[in-house]
Structures are given as C-alpha cells and as structure tokens.
Scaffold this active site. Structure first.
Site: not given
Ligand code: NAI
Length: 325
Positions: A11-15, A130-131, A159, A187
């Site tokens: 998910g390297a391109a994500g936020q 990832g959740n 948390d 979580h």
């Molecule tokens: P985002 O949507 O900005 O980025 C996720 C990225 O994962 C996207 O670039 C997407 O193309 C990529 N992706 C999707 N499927 C993939 C795969 N099979 N292989 C590789 N990459 C893949 O999301 P964000 O904000 O970066 O959050 C990522 C995850 O972290 C979410 O599931 C979010 O719920 C979770 N999260 C967990 C927290 C925790 O405390 N455990 C806290 C905050 C977020």
C-alpha cells in the site's frame, strides 16, 4: 558496515505509505546506524503513484536509504524481506457487509502470507496495519506455516499512543511520566484501553470511573472516526508514526519497568483463545514481543476484554467458514 535491512511496505502509494516511507528512509524504523532497502508493493493501477513517491525518496538523499524497488507481485516484493509492513488493504465500501470485507481482505492477505512463507528472510517480522488488522494478520499467518507464529503482529500502537495522549492531558503531565497503559482486544471500537495498572510518576493512576467509562475509553476507541470527521480523511501520519514505534520497540526493546501494546498471537493468557491475534500489554526483548504475564484483572476490565475478544472470535469464525484460514 552493516548490510541493508530489507523492508517491504504494501500500500506504498496510499496515505499512510506517504507518511511512513520517509520516516523509514530517515532511519527512524530501526535506528540511526541501520541502512535500509525499501521494497514497495502496490496494485498495478497504483504503481505509477508509487514510482512518484520513490522519486521523492531519492530526492531526500537519505544517507541510510540503500535503494527503493517497486513491485506489483507479492512473491517478488517479499523476497528476502526482513521487515514487512502490511498497510494496503481493502476498505469497506458502501453497503459492504462485514463478511464481504473479510473476504475481500482474504484475497489480499492470503497471497501475501504465502509469499512471505515462500521467500522472506528467516528473521522476518510482520506488522499488519491494514484493517481489519487483527484478522488480516491471522489470515496471513495461517498461510505462512513455516514462519514462527509470533512473527505476525497487528497494530494497536496507535490506540496505545492515543490513550497515552488522553491520559496525559487529563492528568496534566507529560506522556513520559506515564507507564503501563494497555490496549486489550481488537483494533476496533470494542478495544479496551486500560488504566488498571497504569502509573503516573511511579504511582498508580487515580481517575474516576465515570471519566473512564464516558470519556477516556470512548475517546480512544472512536478517535479514528473523530479524525475522519475533522480531516475528511482517515488518520495517516499518526498511524505511520505508530507503525514506526511498533517496529522500533520490537527490534530495540521496551524500557525497564514499562510495557507497550501490540496485537500478538495469544498463548492462552487472560482467557484469550490460543492463536487469536489480540492486543495485550507486551514487553520486547531480544527482538521478541512477549505478553506481560500474571496481571490481576478486575471485574470491569474482565468484561471489557471478554467483549472485544468475542468480536475477534467472531471474525475468526467468519474467515474460517469462508475457507480463508
Ligand atoms: P489508502 O487507501 O490511502 O492506501 C491504501 C493503499 O493500499 C492504496 O494505494 C492501494 O492501492 C493499496 N493496496 C490495495 N490493495 C493492495 C494489495 N493487494 N497490495 C498492495 N497494495 C494494495 O489507505 P491508508 O489511509 O494508507 O490506510 C491503509 C490501511 O490502514 C487501511 O486499511 C486503514 O483502515 C488502516 N489503518 C489502520 C490503523 C491501525 O491503527 N491499525 C490506523 C489507520 C489506518
């Protein structure tokens, strides 16, 4: 000089990826004397965006960054990896049931578990961000039978940090004066942030039960939703920061007289079914997270822990029925 440690980030391109990668490159994940090589995994549609991030990483001229490679195939991305940060996941879309969400994520975490099993380095450590993080970690682990179960963890450090911040505000003391807070369970909104064993400046924490039940616990458990409400986007930099903390502590240890929180494979402690990936108070030593043993659990804590663990059992049963574990 030391050989670079291979760090795979999905998910390297994500936020979160955008906030996380620069902190890894600057040496904050492992320490200021450890070179790292980044291996980024994305889905094909997001590879171009990941390439943009890699260009910026290059432009940071980080002394400890030995290189960045980008993949859209998990088999390649986890080849020889020492630390795997599984951030990419399938978010819940409108009208999606929990079973659908778990199934969609199974499609991601099963092949990633298999790829880790096939190609990762012997000392592999996995953090799932990832959740739904706990159950995604369970799925990945069940497809990596050759990797010791304690190498698969899920993140509740955000948390934990949120709980530290709230308690520090309430007591008017810096976070450095607080010890032995703990996040138990999933979580999710059912998590139990516990101050039962917490210490402030070496003494037990004295706060009223009404504040705990009506303020502290819901504020910590629902903080993710509050951030979305305020920012229009989910927590990203704080999540990245917690991921850095989780791995740094895992590798470098917890300070004497304190612990932290992480979701790790249960050994059956505290009535949590063995094998479930549940959050516990943990210490880290010699590169291993260990569940803090022998804590007395009061009735209030017992009920809260049981409720969150029941949710984890339900998630496990669902993915079992779906054939994902
Ligand atoms: P985002 O949507 O900005 O980025 C996720 C990225 O994962 C996207 O670039 C997407 O193309 C990529 N992706 C999707 N499927 C993939 C795969 N099979 N292989 C590789 N990459 C893949 O999301 P964000 O904000 O970066 O959050 C990522 C995850 O972290 C979410 O599931 C979010 O719920 C979770 N999260 C967990 C927290 C925790 O405390 N455990 C806290 C905050 C977020």
């Amino acid at each position: 000089t030391q050989a670079p440690v291979n760090v795979t980030v999905t998910g390297a391109a994500g936020q979160i990826g955008y906030a996380l990668l620069f902190r890894i490159a600057s040496g904050q994940l492992l320490g200021q004397d450890v070179p790292v090589k980044l291996r980024l995994l994305e889905i094909p549609q997001a590879v171009k965006a990941a390439e943009g991030t890699a260009m910026e990483l290059e432009d940071g001229a980080f002394p400890l960054l030995a290189g960045t490679d980008i993949f859209d195939d998990p088999k390649q991305a986890f080849e020889g990896t020492n630390i795997a940060l599984l951030v990419g996941a399938r978010p819940r879309s409108k009208g999606m049931e929990r079973g659908d969400l778990l199934e969609a994520n199974g499609g991601i975490f099963k092949p990633q578990g298999e790829a880790i099993n096939a190609g990762a380095a012997d000392d592999i450590k996995v953090l799932v961000v990832g959740n739904p993080a706990n159950t995604n970690a369970l799925i990945a682990r069940s497809h990596a039978p050759d990797v010791p179960a304690d190498r698969f963890t899920a993140m509740t450090r955000l948390d934990h940090n949120r709980a530290l911040a709230q308690l520090s505000k309430k007591l008017g003391v810096p976070v450095t004066e607080l010890k032995k807070l703990a996040i138990w369970g999933n979580h999710s909104a059912t998590q139990y942030p516990s101050v039962q064993h917490a210490e402030v400046s070496g003494k037990s924490v004295d706060v009223d039960q009404a504040w705990l039940e009506n303020d502290f616990i819901p504020t910590v458990a629902k903080r993710g939703a509050a951030i979305i409400e305020a920012r229009g986007l989910s927590s990203a930099a704080s999540a990245a920061s917690a991921a850095i903390d989780h791995v740094f502590t895992w590798v470098n240890g917890t300070p004497a007289g304190d612990w932290t929180s992480a979701a790790v494979a249960s050994d059956g402690s505290y009535g949590v079914p063995e094998g479930l990936i549940s959050s516990f108070p943990v210490t880290a030593e010699n590169g291993q997270y260990k569940i803090v043993q022998g804590l007395e659990i009061d009735d209030f804590s017992r009920a809260r822990i049981d409720a969150s663990v029941a949710e984890l059992v339900e998630e496990r049963d669902t993915v079992q029925k779906l054939g994902l574990i």
